[in-house]
Design a protein around this motif. Sequence first.
Motif, PDB file in Angstrom:
ATOM      1  N   THR A 133     -38.592 -13.761 -37.868  1.00 37.94           N
ATOM      2  CA  THR A 133     -38.172 -12.419 -38.253  1.00 37.94           C
ATOM      3  C   THR A 133     -36.797 -12.094 -37.876  1.00 37.94           C
ATOM      4  O   THR A 133     -36.339 -12.378 -36.824  1.00 37.94           O
ATOM      5  CB  THR A 133     -38.881 -11.299 -37.921  1.00 37.94           C
ATOM      6  OG1 THR A 133     -38.611 -10.009 -38.425  1.00 37.94           O
ATOM      7  CG2 THR A 133     -39.220 -11.186 -36.295  1.00 37.94           C
ATOM      8  N   ILE A 134     -36.079 -11.034 -38.467  1.00 37.55           N
ATOM      9  CA  ILE A 134     -34.644 -10.746 -37.782  1.00 37.55           C
ATOM     10  C   ILE A 134     -34.953  -9.880 -36.548  1.00 37.55           C
ATOM     11  O   ILE A 134     -35.896  -8.941 -36.419  1.00 37.55           O
ATOM     12  CB  ILE A 134     -34.118  -9.513 -38.845  1.00 37.55           C
ATOM     13  CG1 ILE A 134     -33.909 -10.123 -40.222  1.00 37.55           C
ATOM     14  CG2 ILE A 134     -32.822  -9.092 -38.328  1.00 37.55           C
ATOM     15  CD1 ILE A 134     -33.097 -11.137 -40.336  1.00 37.55           C
ATOM     16  N   ARG A 150     -38.195  -4.146 -36.568  1.00 35.03           N
ATOM     17  CA  ARG A 150     -38.837  -5.331 -37.131  1.00 35.03           C
ATOM     18  C   ARG A 150     -39.953  -5.795 -36.469  1.00 35.03           C
ATOM     19  O   ARG A 150     -41.063  -6.344 -37.260  1.00 35.03           O
ATOM     20  CB  ARG A 150     -37.743  -6.183 -37.596  1.00 35.03           C
ATOM     21  CG  ARG A 150     -36.581  -5.654 -38.342  1.00 35.03           C
ATOM     22  CD  ARG A 150     -35.564  -6.566 -38.518  1.00 35.03           C
ATOM     23  NE  ARG A 150     -34.425  -5.970 -39.216  1.00 35.03           N
ATOM     24  CZ  ARG A 150     -33.336  -5.505 -38.634  1.00 35.03           C
ATOM     25  NH1 ARG A 150     -33.404  -5.040 -37.426  1.00 35.03           N
ATOM     26  NH2 ARG A 150     -32.499  -4.769 -39.399  1.00 35.03           N
ATOM     27  N   ASP A 163     -36.864 -15.772 -33.861  1.00 34.26           N
ATOM     28  CA  ASP A 163     -35.862 -15.007 -34.268  1.00 34.26           C
ATOM     29  C   ASP A 163     -35.368 -15.623 -35.530  1.00 34.26           C
ATOM     30  O   ASP A 163     -35.597 -16.932 -35.493  1.00 34.26           O
ATOM     31  CB  ASP A 163     -34.826 -14.847 -33.407  1.00 34.26           C
ATOM     32  CG  ASP A 163     -34.895 -13.883 -32.090  1.00 34.26           C
ATOM     33  OD1 ASP A 163     -35.910 -13.108 -32.366  1.00 34.26           O
ATOM     34  OD2 ASP A 163     -34.453 -13.908 -31.104  1.00 34.26           O
ATOM     35  N   ALA A 204     -31.984 -15.603 -38.685  1.00 33.57           N
ATOM     36  CA  ALA A 204     -30.989 -14.836 -39.407  1.00 33.57           C
ATOM     37  C   ALA A 204     -31.253 -14.790 -40.808  1.00 33.57           C
ATOM     38  O   ALA A 204     -32.074 -15.533 -41.320  1.00 33.57           O
ATOM     39  CB  ALA A 204     -29.417 -15.513 -39.020  1.00 33.57           C
ATOM     40  N   ALA A 205     -30.565 -14.101 -41.462  1.00 28.09           N
ATOM     41  CA  ALA A 205     -30.449 -14.128 -43.088  1.00 28.09           C
ATOM     42  C   ALA A 205     -29.884 -15.471 -43.581  1.00 28.09           C
ATOM     43  O   ALA A 205     -29.611 -16.151 -42.925  1.00 28.09           O
ATOM     44  CB  ALA A 205     -29.500 -12.956 -43.511  1.00 28.09           C
ATOM     45  N   ALA A 251     -34.181  -8.091 -44.365  1.00 23.61           N
ATOM     46  CA  ALA A 251     -32.401  -8.340 -43.864  1.00 23.61           C
ATOM     47  C   ALA A 251     -31.645  -7.198 -44.668  1.00 23.61           C
ATOM     48  O   ALA A 251     -31.418  -7.531 -45.759  1.00 23.61           O
ATOM     49  CB  ALA A 251     -31.994  -9.787 -43.987  1.00 23.61           C
ATOM     50  N   ALA A 263     -26.864  -7.362 -41.920  1.00 23.44           N
ATOM     51  CA  ALA A 263     -27.400  -8.703 -41.270  1.00 23.44           C
ATOM     52  C   ALA A 263     -27.207  -9.823 -41.956  1.00 23.44           C
ATOM     53  O   ALA A 263     -27.170 -10.852 -41.538  1.00 23.44           O
ATOM     54  CB  ALA A 263     -29.062  -8.769 -41.176  1.00 23.44           C
ATOM     55  N   ARG A 264     -26.941  -9.838 -43.507  1.00 27.13           N
ATOM     56  CA  ARG A 264     -26.867 -10.905 -44.181  1.00 27.13           C
ATOM     57  C   ARG A 264     -25.219 -11.193 -44.170  1.00 27.13           C
ATOM     58  O   ARG A 264     -24.869 -12.441 -44.497  1.00 27.13           O
ATOM     59  CB  ARG A 264     -27.124 -10.367 -45.807  1.00 27.13           C
ATOM     60  CG  ARG A 264     -28.491 -10.382 -45.924  1.00 27.13           C
ATOM     61  CD  ARG A 264     -28.835 -10.650 -47.157  1.00 27.13           C
ATOM     62  NE  ARG A 264     -28.231  -9.609 -48.137  1.00 27.13           N
ATOM     63  CZ  ARG A 264     -28.738  -8.305 -48.320  1.00 27.13           C
ATOM     64  NH1 ARG A 264     -30.129  -8.135 -48.018  1.00 27.13           N
ATOM     65  NH2 ARG A 264     -28.223  -7.294 -49.069  1.00 27.13           N
ATOM     66  N   TYR A 302     -25.512 -11.009 -32.696  1.00 30.54           N
ATOM     67  CA  TYR A 302     -26.320 -10.800 -33.922  1.00 30.54           C
ATOM     68  C   TYR A 302     -27.379  -9.583 -33.646  1.00 30.54           C
ATOM     69  O   TYR A 302     -27.454  -8.603 -34.357  1.00 30.54           O
ATOM     70  CB  TYR A 302     -26.656 -12.087 -34.530  1.00 30.54           C
ATOM     71  CG  TYR A 302     -27.301 -11.810 -35.799  1.00 30.54           C
ATOM     72  CD1 TYR A 302     -26.472 -12.037 -37.061  1.00 30.54           C
ATOM     73  CD2 TYR A 302     -28.633 -11.584 -36.005  1.00 30.54           C
ATOM     74  CE1 TYR A 302     -27.069 -11.956 -38.299  1.00 30.54           C
ATOM     75  CE2 TYR A 302     -29.236 -11.599 -37.057  1.00 30.54           C
ATOM     76  CZ  TYR A 302     -28.546 -11.794 -38.414  1.00 30.54           C
ATOM     77  OH  TYR A 302     -29.001 -11.518 -39.730  1.00 30.54           O
ATOM     78  N   ARG A 303     -28.137 -10.085 -32.506  1.00 28.09           N
ATOM     79  CA  ARG A 303     -29.283  -9.322 -32.226  1.00 28.09           C
ATOM     80  C   ARG A 303     -28.568  -7.853 -31.903  1.00 28.09           C
ATOM     81  O   ARG A 303     -29.249  -6.571 -32.213  1.00 28.09           O
ATOM     82  CB  ARG A 303     -29.864  -9.490 -30.770  1.00 28.09           C
ATOM     83  CG  ARG A 303     -30.506 -11.018 -30.934  1.00 28.09           C
ATOM     84  CD  ARG A 303     -31.333 -11.216 -29.738  1.00 28.09           C
ATOM     85  NE  ARG A 303     -31.839 -12.612 -29.797  1.00 28.09           N
ATOM     86  CZ  ARG A 303     -31.329 -13.526 -29.224  1.00 28.09           C
ATOM     87  NH1 ARG A 303     -30.110 -13.571 -28.335  1.00 28.09           N
ATOM     88  NH2 ARG A 303     -31.925 -14.814 -29.108  1.00 28.09           N
ATOM     89  N   VAL A 327     -27.937  -5.683 -35.206  1.00 33.51           N
ATOM     90  CA  VAL A 327     -28.843  -5.578 -36.178  1.00 33.51           C
ATOM     91  C   VAL A 327     -30.037  -4.531 -35.592  1.00 33.51           C
ATOM     92  O   VAL A 327     -31.102  -4.388 -36.125  1.00 33.51           O
ATOM     93  CB  VAL A 327     -29.563  -6.760 -36.835  1.00 33.51           C
ATOM     94  CG1 VAL A 327     -28.685  -7.576 -37.462  1.00 33.51           C
ATOM     95  CG2 VAL A 327     -30.341  -7.793 -35.539  1.00 33.51           C
TER      96      VAL A 327
END
Length: 961
Positions: free
Chosen positions: A11-12, A17, A217, A219-220, A246, A250-251, A575-576, A579
């Motif tokens: 998952t993102i 989420r 974890d 990513a897209a 996502a 995130a993408r 990234y974390r 998002v």
Amino acid sequence: MSKGGLRVIRTIPGAARLAPLMREFEAGGGVATAFSDSSLRVLESLLSEEGAVEVMPFGQVVRSVLALTEGPSMMLAQRGLILGAIEEACRVLPEESPFFRVGRFGGFHRRLAQTLDELRARGIGAAELEGAADRCDEALALKLRQMAAIEIEIRQTLDALGRRMPTDDLRECLEAPALEARPGRLFVLIGSADEPLKADWLKWLARAGWEVTAILDRAASGQHLFEDADKMAARLSMTAEEQGEASRLARCLFGNDVPCEDAPDVLVLSAADPLAEVEWVLRECRREMLEGRSAGAIGICARSLEEYAGLLEAAASRFQIPLRITRRVPLITNGFARLVLEMLECCSGDDVRALGPIARQSYAGVSRKLHMELSGALREAFSHRDEQWQSLSEWSSQRRQEIPWLAELLAWRQECLAEPVNLALWKARLDDLVHRLDWLTNSMEGPLQLRSRDTRARNAFQRALAQRGSVHQLREARQLTLRQFAAECRRIWSEEEVTVPSAEYGIQVVASAECLGQVESLYVLGMLEGSFPRRRSEDPILTDSDRAQLNATLPAEQRLGDSHLRARQERDEFYRVCVAPGRRLTLSFPATDEDRDNIPAFYLSEVERWCPVEKVHRPRQRLFDDSETAPDADRRLAQGASAGGKVGVDNSLNSVEANLAVRASAEGPFSPQELRDVLECPFRYMARYRLSLRTGRARSRWAALRYLPQKVQLAKAKTEQEARRALETALDAEIEMHFPEASRFELSLMQAGGRRLIEEWVQREFEARKIWPKDPASLRTGVAFGDSGLASELPMKGAKVVLTGQVDAASRMGPYNVLSMTERIRPRPDDAQREELSEADRFEYGLHLWSMFEKGRDAGLEIDGMHGERTLYLMPRNPSFNLPSRQEAGLRVVDLGEARQFLPEIRRLLEKAVNRVGRPAVHDEAAEYCRWCDFGELCRSSLDFGEQSDPFEEEHAPQEA
């Protein structure tokens, strides 16, 4: 999901989420855990109050499962025991060891422990290191064999203590027969961690009938992130489910998608320095809270939390914003721990005066008056040298009622000097002392946060000693004296950390996104190169080249990552962060830091790449905000700026008690120096004389040397040798008095400077006797106001003013009555100011001349200074009695003119000063003297602490000829 089995979900990242996955698991009950203990609090925040899920650390889950196999019940080794075992193993390293030169340092022990932990997590122990050494080059082989030997030593030490490694529990489970107990349910948050041994344990647990849900974890699509999570998913041998929608944000991040039109609000904030950055972020947080967003829905992420925590707490207190921040700080920064350490070092030393600073601490509970008595007793005891501790013990037994802890401390010290003992027994002795003194009780009477802080610190230093003592007992059980024990405590405690307790409610402040709960708005501080992302750095124990060689000898599933992998993991962390928030993301950085310009993180350009320009705001920062929604501190600052630089704070005293505290009787008694101070600055007068504030700065101690000539009656010394010897003895006594409160460096400077002053004083004194001869029969020293020849009452209109104090000497010199005194430290006057006295100088000198005025005789005031000059002021200069100047010897004569012209101005200034004394005026009057005022930090008018004019501004530019 069917009963028993392993379910892997990608998952993102982010608590938002993770929440639906937790709710789904919570419906069936079970146990929730995470590979990282810092994520446990996030899991707890996602559970409902009536849920049937228990959150516990991963190691505790493994222990619980191991108990079902009826395995051994050895306790797990704490970190301190492992470090102690490494320390003992490194104590006997051979000279050919690659670690021989660094083996005694605590920093090496901690880094080696981290590397060994990494190896154990991948199933690499002493046997594997020995086997790999046979296939590596000579240098690496020697290092691996030494690490294997240390690992064996650690194991032997822990076995003797009945302790085991956490990885031992995992291995024993894997070797155990099938579980016979009723299977359970486990929810485990893995995140992005690649640990082969834990992966094997999860698969074993699923085969034993447990329902295991593992969260990894992702990513897209199209983004190469979370490499370790990919490896972990492959180790679990399961087809992972992809959940968590996502967003376009995130993408797009680190991808090739088009700019994100539906991204949340993004704010890029640049501030002047870290403090300004923190203040602007907290202002934004306050604005959101005023708009209705709860503090719990706002987060602050500071990758370098150790640098930002103090600034955040100070600014939050100023703006009255609640923070929820948990952090680790060095143990030695805690006041109680530092006090105990200072006490041990004092007891192990040979100077009782070191007890002075300890007694001033609030934990000791000694009043100011009693502390002055104790300081005198310490100086008196020290004068006995070899019997100083016995002398102090006799004094403390007489004052047991007032200072009960002192007698207990001295008795404990005497008991501990009997014979050396090992570290474990020393720990028991220290526990007994802490209990007997009961100093912690004084902090227990304070705020809850203070009580919790000191209790944690006490537990931390007791635990550290207990762990090291247990390890030491297994070896030679070295016997330590009290001095050696104090040194050992400083070494051990300097390496320990303690947790600062967090408030229950407030804005979340974290160092990593994995510690972050659900937030609508997130502020990321310190977006600078080297901070976020951090610079790539190799492991000092196993470098990248070492790891490359070692990996060539290991199976694919055991291979180690290198510094390049850790650098790529910085992208994962960013990234974390990006998002995590639901609605608003703020990225900030300070443009400067102390004396250098900062380089913004390149991640900011990545944000602007995927987020349209109109979505990235760089707000105009207002220095002064007087709007109704602004914090009170900002509004006061704005009002002060609009008032021409004067801070808009009402300094008037409203209560009767406050007025009485700063108001004195208009009749006195006053010293001339006191009247001068109130004339120059009512604020300084109030702070120094009415509130009795003392700064304790080195400058104040230096200024006290001016009383040495008066103490030794320099004017009556018969020879230069006698005068010099008396002054040096007085200087030594003065330095002894300041010993408890000043560093040795400061005292050495005071000693050197004092001897220079003495030499100058003696030379000028005996040179002045030659050219300004006094009547020996009339010479008196230590003359006080009210003595013969020095009036104590000065008449005013309808009143009188009483003077107090004394001068160094009084004498007759031909037609003159002369007073001699040593002036306090002042700026050295330039040539233009030497002849023309300032108003304050004329006032202070005039008070002395007025008090000694005798009709029919002239008056003289002989003033020696601390800047290399002695001046004789005459009122007036009598041409019939020649008193020459001698500039090369630092002696000069100044004519003040006739008394009928000089004294009326002094009377006017005296009335002005007395009127100020009679009313509670506390406003400062900034002037040139502020550079020498010790209270400028309070009123902010000192050149050391206040605002200074820019010498490069146009109005200060030199005028053209």
